[in-house]
Design a protein around this motif. Sequence first.
Motif, PDB file in Angstrom:
ATOM      1  N   VAL A 349      34.367 -22.439  21.695  1.00 36.58           N
ATOM      2  CA  VAL A 349      33.603 -23.190  20.705  1.00 36.58           C
ATOM      3  C   VAL A 349      32.220 -23.451  21.275  1.00 36.58           C
ATOM      4  CG1 VAL A 349      33.443 -25.378  19.453  1.00 36.58           C
ATOM      5  CG2 VAL A 349      35.671 -24.302  19.797  1.00 36.58           C
ATOM      6  N   VAL A 350      31.187 -23.264  20.458  1.00 39.97           N
ATOM      7  CA  VAL A 350      29.819 -23.581  20.858  1.00 39.97           C
ATOM      8  C   VAL A 350      29.334 -24.754  20.014  1.00 39.97           C
ATOM      9  CG1 VAL A 350      27.456 -22.746  21.100  1.00 39.97           C
ATOM     10  CG2 VAL A 350      29.384 -21.196  21.532  1.00 39.97           C
ATOM     11  N   MET A 351      28.815 -25.776  20.693  1.00 36.15           N
ATOM     12  CA  MET A 351      28.338 -26.980  20.021  1.00 36.15           C
ATOM     13  C   MET A 351      26.874 -27.231  20.329  1.00 36.15           C
ATOM     14  SD  MET A 351      31.295 -29.840  20.596  1.00 36.15           S
ATOM     15  CE  MET A 351      32.877 -29.739  19.775  1.00 36.15           C
ATOM     16  N   GLU A 352      26.178 -27.810  19.366  1.00 29.87           N
ATOM     17  CA  GLU A 352      24.852 -28.348  19.653  1.00 29.87           C
ATOM     18  C   GLU A 352      25.033 -29.554  20.566  1.00 29.87           C
ATOM     19  OE1 GLU A 352      23.317 -29.349  15.844  1.00 29.87           O
ATOM     20  OE2 GLU A 352      22.551 -27.328  15.436  1.00 29.87           O
ATOM     21  N   ARG A 353      24.333 -29.568  21.672  1.00 27.36           N
ATOM     22  CA  ARG A 353      24.567 -30.611  22.658  1.00 27.36           C
ATOM     23  C   ARG A 353      24.242 -32.007  22.119  1.00 27.36           C
ATOM     24  NH1 ARG A 353      21.929 -28.972  27.839  1.00 27.36           N
ATOM     25  NH2 ARG A 353      23.546 -27.380  27.574  1.00 27.36           N
ATOM     26  N   GLU A 354      23.177 -32.130  21.372  1.00 27.94           N
ATOM     27  CA  GLU A 354      22.760 -33.456  20.920  1.00 27.94           C
ATOM     28  C   GLU A 354      23.646 -33.998  19.810  1.00 27.94           C
ATOM     29  OE1 GLU A 354      20.465 -35.245  22.418  1.00 27.94           O
ATOM     30  OE2 GLU A 354      20.284 -33.580  23.850  1.00 27.94           O
ATOM     31  N   THR A 361      32.300 -20.312  16.623  1.00 25.18           N
ATOM     32  CA  THR A 361      33.666 -20.253  17.121  1.00 25.18           C
ATOM     33  C   THR A 361      34.048 -18.793  17.319  1.00 25.18           C
ATOM     34  OG1 THR A 361      34.288 -22.279  15.947  1.00 25.18           O
ATOM     35  CG2 THR A 361      36.069 -20.846  16.674  1.00 25.18           C
ATOM     36  N   VAL A 362      34.535 -18.480  18.508  1.00 25.58           N
ATOM     37  CA  VAL A 362      35.025 -17.145  18.822  1.00 25.58           C
ATOM     38  C   VAL A 362      36.525 -17.250  19.083  1.00 25.58           C
ATOM     39  CG1 VAL A 362      34.920 -15.207  20.432  1.00 25.58           C
ATOM     40  CG2 VAL A 362      32.818 -16.421  19.791  1.00 25.58           C
ATOM     41  N   GLU A 366      36.716 -12.317  18.676  1.00 28.09           N
ATOM     42  CA  GLU A 366      36.097 -12.012  17.390  1.00 28.09           C
ATOM     43  C   GLU A 366      35.323 -13.229  16.885  1.00 28.09           C
ATOM     44  OE1 GLU A 366      38.332  -9.777  14.401  1.00 28.09           O
ATOM     45  OE2 GLU A 366      40.041  -9.850  15.765  1.00 28.09           O
ATOM     46  N   MET A 367      34.227 -12.955  16.196  1.00 24.22           N
ATOM     47  CA  MET A 367      33.446 -14.035  15.627  1.00 24.22           C
ATOM     48  C   MET A 367      34.196 -14.624  14.439  1.00 24.22           C
ATOM     49  SD  MET A 367      30.656 -15.664  16.227  1.00 24.22           S
ATOM     50  CE  MET A 367      29.652 -14.492  17.170  1.00 24.22           C
ATOM     51  N   ALA A 368      34.562 -15.901  14.553  1.00 25.58           N
ATOM     52  CA  ALA A 368      35.315 -16.560  13.487  1.00 25.58           C
ATOM     53  C   ALA A 368      34.444 -17.502  12.667  1.00 25.58           C
ATOM     54  CB  ALA A 368      36.494 -17.331  14.083  1.00 25.58           C
ATOM     55  N   TRP A 369      33.374 -18.023  13.286  1.00 22.46           N
ATOM     56  CA  TRP A 369      32.492 -18.966  12.595  1.00 22.46           C
ATOM     57  C   TRP A 369      31.111 -18.902  13.236  1.00 22.46           C
ATOM     58  CZ3 TRP A 369      31.639 -21.783   8.447  1.00 22.46           C
ATOM     59  CH2 TRP A 369      30.746 -22.862   8.499  1.00 22.46           C
ATOM     60  N   LEU A 370      30.088 -18.861  12.395  1.00 21.82           N
ATOM     61  CA  LEU A 370      28.711 -18.830  12.894  1.00 21.82           C
ATOM     62  C   LEU A 370      27.835 -19.518  11.862  1.00 21.82           C
ATOM     63  CD1 LEU A 370      26.835 -17.740  15.156  1.00 21.82           C
ATOM     64  CD2 LEU A 370      26.509 -15.699  13.744  1.00 21.82           C
ATOM     65  N   SER A 371      27.035 -20.496  12.303  1.00 25.00           N
ATOM     66  CA  SER A 371      26.249 -21.268  11.353  1.00 25.00           C
ATOM     67  C   SER A 371      24.976 -21.787  12.003  1.00 25.00           C
ATOM     68  CB  SER A 371      27.075 -22.457  10.835  1.00 25.00           C
ATOM     69  OG  SER A 371      26.316 -23.290  10.001  1.00 25.00           O
ATOM     70  N   GLY A 372      23.890 -21.768  11.238  1.00 23.02           N
ATOM     71  CA  GLY A 372      22.670 -22.406  11.694  1.00 23.02           C
ATOM     72  C   GLY A 372      21.810 -21.557  12.607  1.00 23.02           C
ATOM     73  N   GLY A 373      20.982 -22.249  13.358  1.00 20.89           N
ATOM     74  CA  GLY A 373      19.976 -21.567  14.161  1.00 20.89           C
ATOM     75  C   GLY A 373      20.511 -20.691  15.258  1.00 20.89           C
ATOM     76  N   ILE A 374      21.761 -20.935  15.689  1.00 20.78           N
ATOM     77  CA  ILE A 374      22.321 -20.112  16.770  1.00 20.78           C
ATOM     78  C   ILE A 374      22.435 -18.653  16.330  1.00 20.78           C
ATOM     79  CG2 ILE A 374      24.744 -20.436  16.156  1.00 20.78           C
ATOM     80  CD1 ILE A 374      25.334 -20.611  19.169  1.00 20.78           C
ATOM     81  N   ALA A 375      22.515 -18.407  15.028  1.00 19.38           N
ATOM     82  CA  ALA A 375      22.618 -17.030  14.531  1.00 19.38           C
ATOM     83  C   ALA A 375      21.391 -16.210  14.927  1.00 19.38           C
ATOM     84  CB  ALA A 375      22.822 -17.035  13.021  1.00 19.38           C
ATOM     85  N   GLU A 376      20.242 -16.863  14.973  1.00 23.50           N
ATOM     86  CA  GLU A 376      19.006 -16.151  15.330  1.00 23.50           C
ATOM     87  C   GLU A 376      19.089 -15.621  16.760  1.00 23.50           C
ATOM     88  OE1 GLU A 376      15.638 -18.620  14.651  1.00 23.50           O
ATOM     89  OE2 GLU A 376      16.333 -19.277  12.657  1.00 23.50           O
ATOM     90  N   ARG A 377      19.826 -16.288  17.616  1.00 17.15           N
ATOM     91  CA  ARG A 377      19.923 -15.850  18.998  1.00 17.15           C
ATOM     92  C   ARG A 377      20.888 -14.693  19.173  1.00 17.15           C
ATOM     93  NH1 ARG A 377      19.219 -21.167  22.812  1.00 17.15           N
ATOM     94  NH2 ARG A 377      18.091 -22.476  21.319  1.00 17.15           N
TER      95      ARG A 377
END
Length: 379
Positions: A349-354, A361-362, A366-377
Amino acid sequence: MIALCFENARVLRPDGWDHAPLAIADGKIVDETGVRRVDLTGYDILPGIVDAHGDGFERHMAPRRGALRERASGVLACAAELAANGITTAMLAQFWSWEGGMRGPEFAEEVFASVAEVAPTVPVDLRLQLRLETHFLDSFDAAEAAMARWGIGYVVFNDHLPHVRLAEGRKPPRLTGQALKSGRSPETHLALMQALHARSDEVPEALDALCARLAARGVRMGSHDDRNAETRALWRGRGAHVSEFPETMEAARAAREGGDSVVLGAPNVVRGASHAGNIAASELIAAGLCDALASDYHYPAPARAAWRCVELGLLNEVAAWRLVSEGPARLLGLEDRGRLEPGLRADLVVMERETRRIVMTVAGGEMAWLSGGIAERLI
């Protein structure tokens, strides 16, 4: 499956946080390789959540009683919700009960068939738990056959009969509402409960025999809503070594002293109390009597409950997150997940720290969930 190396994130490993790169390939966590690198500065990476017990899928399977039956698409929607909340392994807890309706055998068979159809097509690992009513004696054989047919390896025993009121000859509370859910008249529903209660003397022997057969097949077993040490000892003697949602400190302590695992409800932690008036989960956690926090009826709850434990000063971040990852994985016998270590499943799981918002979510690489600015990376 994706092959990436995440850099500059804070990573929650078994011994605590560090900033070393985390690489995944071929569905597993691997040592650094030549895969593409992604900068995750400002993000935290944690083990994927393992949910040991949840029935939040019901709202997807039957969003309005009697009006819509979209089973397969409901499982798909459930898998998406699980991933959005960081859950990479989900134990879907389905009743097999005299209560009927969404708790009856007919609905259960539909759930089992739908999960079997959809599970191979989604990243989240969907598994089944059968919740068997202890006094549903005439359906034990059918329940056992369903477990064999659908490969269900986990059963938990419940008893939802209002024995005290039935013994006193009084009507149970909420009889009419429960009858409507079952599709029966209140009179028919009450007569069924009275008949089941009247056979209480037959239940212990029938349960002993059933549990012996299930244990011989290697089925994992647990009990639900233990109230005292005697009840827990009785279930332990039958081979049921998981105590789900014990209602008292005595029952939870008896489970721990007997070497059993304790599962508590994450919503209980989030709201600060049991909705049924039982002991607060936070009290049991403070006493060291919790192995896993489960979603119960609300999939966002495990992640929120872990951080709530930190906010309350009950646990540090490593120990709190362990209750929703490594702890439940161990009690379910899933040694290949729950921690971020080379060779284990790439569940993370990847979370915004703040904000602690889950943005990726992987599951199983496999990519199970992707949302927001992290997609640009990533893209």
